[in-house]
Design an enzyme around this catalytic site. Sequence first.
Site, PDB file in Angstrom:
ATOM      1  N   GLU A  24      16.119  -6.010  -7.549  1.00 32.73           N
ATOM      2  CA  GLU A  24      17.325  -6.236  -6.726  1.00 32.73           C
ATOM      3  C   GLU A  24      17.481  -7.704  -6.338  1.00 32.73           C
ATOM      4  O   GLU A  24      16.571  -8.516  -6.547  1.00 32.73           O
ATOM      5  CB  GLU A  24      17.272  -5.368  -5.468  1.00 32.73           C
ATOM      6  CG  GLU A  24      16.144  -5.753  -4.531  1.00 32.73           C
ATOM      7  CD  GLU A  24      16.523  -5.620  -3.075  1.00 32.73           C
ATOM      8  OE1 GLU A  24      17.557  -6.193  -2.666  1.00 32.73           O
ATOM      9  OE2 GLU A  24      15.774  -4.959  -2.337  1.00 32.73           O
ATOM     10  N   LYS A 156      10.173  -0.158   6.410  1.00 36.42           N
ATOM     11  CA  LYS A 156       9.766  -1.026   7.507  1.00 36.42           C
ATOM     12  C   LYS A 156      10.080  -0.367   8.836  1.00 36.42           C
ATOM     13  O   LYS A 156      11.095   0.308   8.970  1.00 36.42           O
ATOM     14  CB  LYS A 156      10.602  -2.298   7.375  1.00 36.42           C
ATOM     15  CG  LYS A 156       9.925  -3.516   7.849  1.00 36.42           C
ATOM     16  CD  LYS A 156      10.834  -4.698   7.708  1.00 36.42           C
ATOM     17  CE  LYS A 156      10.365  -5.593   6.603  1.00 36.42           C
ATOM     18  NZ  LYS A 156      11.327  -5.866   5.591  1.00 36.42           N
TER      19      LYS A 156
HETATM   20  N1  PSU Z   1      14.355  -3.837   3.635  1.00 37.99           N
HETATM   21  C1  PSU Z   1      13.480  -4.839   3.437  1.00 37.99           C
HETATM   22  N2  PSU Z   1      13.884  -5.950   2.762  1.00 37.99           N
HETATM   23  C2  PSU Z   1      15.144  -6.059   2.244  1.00 37.99           C
HETATM   24  C3  PSU Z   1      16.044  -4.987   2.451  1.00 37.99           C
HETATM   25  C4  PSU Z   1      15.608  -3.896   3.149  1.00 37.99           C
HETATM   26  O1  PSU Z   1      12.360  -4.748   3.865  1.00 37.99           O
HETATM   27  O2  PSU Z   1      15.473  -7.096   1.632  1.00 37.99           O
HETATM   28  C5  PSU Z   1      17.420  -5.063   1.861  1.00 37.99           C
HETATM   29  C6  PSU Z   1      17.476  -4.232   0.569  1.00 37.99           C
HETATM   30  O3  PSU Z   1      18.336  -4.883  -0.340  1.00 37.99           O
HETATM   31  C7  PSU Z   1      18.102  -2.931   1.049  1.00 37.99           C
HETATM   32  C8  PSU Z   1      19.075  -3.444   2.079  1.00 37.99           C
HETATM   33  O4  PSU Z   1      18.739  -2.204   0.016  1.00 37.99           O
HETATM   34  O5  PSU Z   1      18.362  -4.475   2.749  1.00 37.99           O
HETATM   35  C9  PSU Z   1      19.528  -2.365   3.034  1.00 37.99           C
HETATM   36  O6  PSU Z   1      20.546  -2.873   3.821  1.00 37.99           O
HETATM   37  P1  PSU Z   1      21.269  -1.927   4.908  1.00 37.99           P
HETATM   38  O7  PSU Z   1      20.202  -1.649   5.935  1.00 37.99           O
HETATM   39  O8  PSU Z   1      22.404  -2.750   5.429  1.00 37.99           O
HETATM   40  O9  PSU Z   1      21.687  -0.692   4.184  1.00 37.99           O
END
Ligand code: PSU
Length: 296
Positions: A24, A156
């Site tokens: 990603e 996390k």
């Molecule tokens: N969690 C992490 N590092 C990240 C992300 C999530 O520990 O970089 C990023 C990933 O790309 C994940 C996105 O798909 O954040 C999720 O965002 P949201 O919580 O806005 O759905």
Amino acid sequence: MLKPQMSDEVATALAQGRPVVALESTIISHGMPWPRNAEVALAVEDVVRSEGAVPATVAVVDGVPCAGLTPVQVERLGRDTNVVKAASRDLGACIAGGLTAGTTVSATMRIAALAGIGVFATGGIGGVHRGDGMDVSADLTELSVTDVLVVCAGVKSILDIPRTIEMLETLRVPVAVFGADAFPAFYSRDSGNVAGERCDDPARIAAIRAANAAVGLGTGMLVANPIPEADALPADEIGATIDAALAEADERGITGKEVTPFLLGRLNAVTEGRALDANIALVKNNARLAARIAVA
Ligand code: PSU
Ligand code: MN
């Protein structure tokens, strides 16, 4: 349906039926600071190659969904502050508007599926946020409808881990934990929750995935790979840091897609890079396992 633009390396590997691992790019554009983000992205690609698979870093570049980027495109994602964060639902607007976007887990799964790539490595997935439970990442919904296997280091604890695990069950997303009984918590190996099947062999994970397809499940699959012991951070220390970052986000009224990047940035700053070092170590560890699963 649209075919993503592929690098020669990725197109050749797919045509020959060789293993490919999607990576990603929100982690590059919104997850880690420049210039380490770009360095890490290229190093993670090399981890995949060293295991005998081909990396396909996914992003939208000037409105074009791509699977397999040039180093110059990786640098742009890491450096250019006009790069947006795209989840699945944002892809249409990014394409129509000619935007450049780092793709989250959900959007990367979508583009990987269009390209014909079935295995994907990331750091951590999004999930159910703490609090009232109304902020739920589209990563979970995409996992429920798109057949791509996602290797992560768990979730996390900026998120509500037990509720995220419950939601995966509700959405009928199979979960495997690699080499451990407990579901991992990203910076630490044990979240205190149990979820899914313990698997000690990448071939077993590949076999489960094939069997899921054989019963017509139609979902993705989540593989949780605990951070190596030597790279893990103490759960109580990082827990306190996360609580402080969550309170700060609340005070500042940060909402929507800004929440996760804000929290990641605060953790990296407050730990003086230790959270970032752990993040880098676990992403490489996940890329290695994803490549082994793709090979299997
Ligand atoms: N969690 C992490 N590092 C990240 C992300 C999530 O520990 O970089 C990023 C990933 O790309 C994940 C996105 O798909 O954040 C999720 O965002 P949201 O919580 O806005 O759905
Ligand atoms: Mn959200």
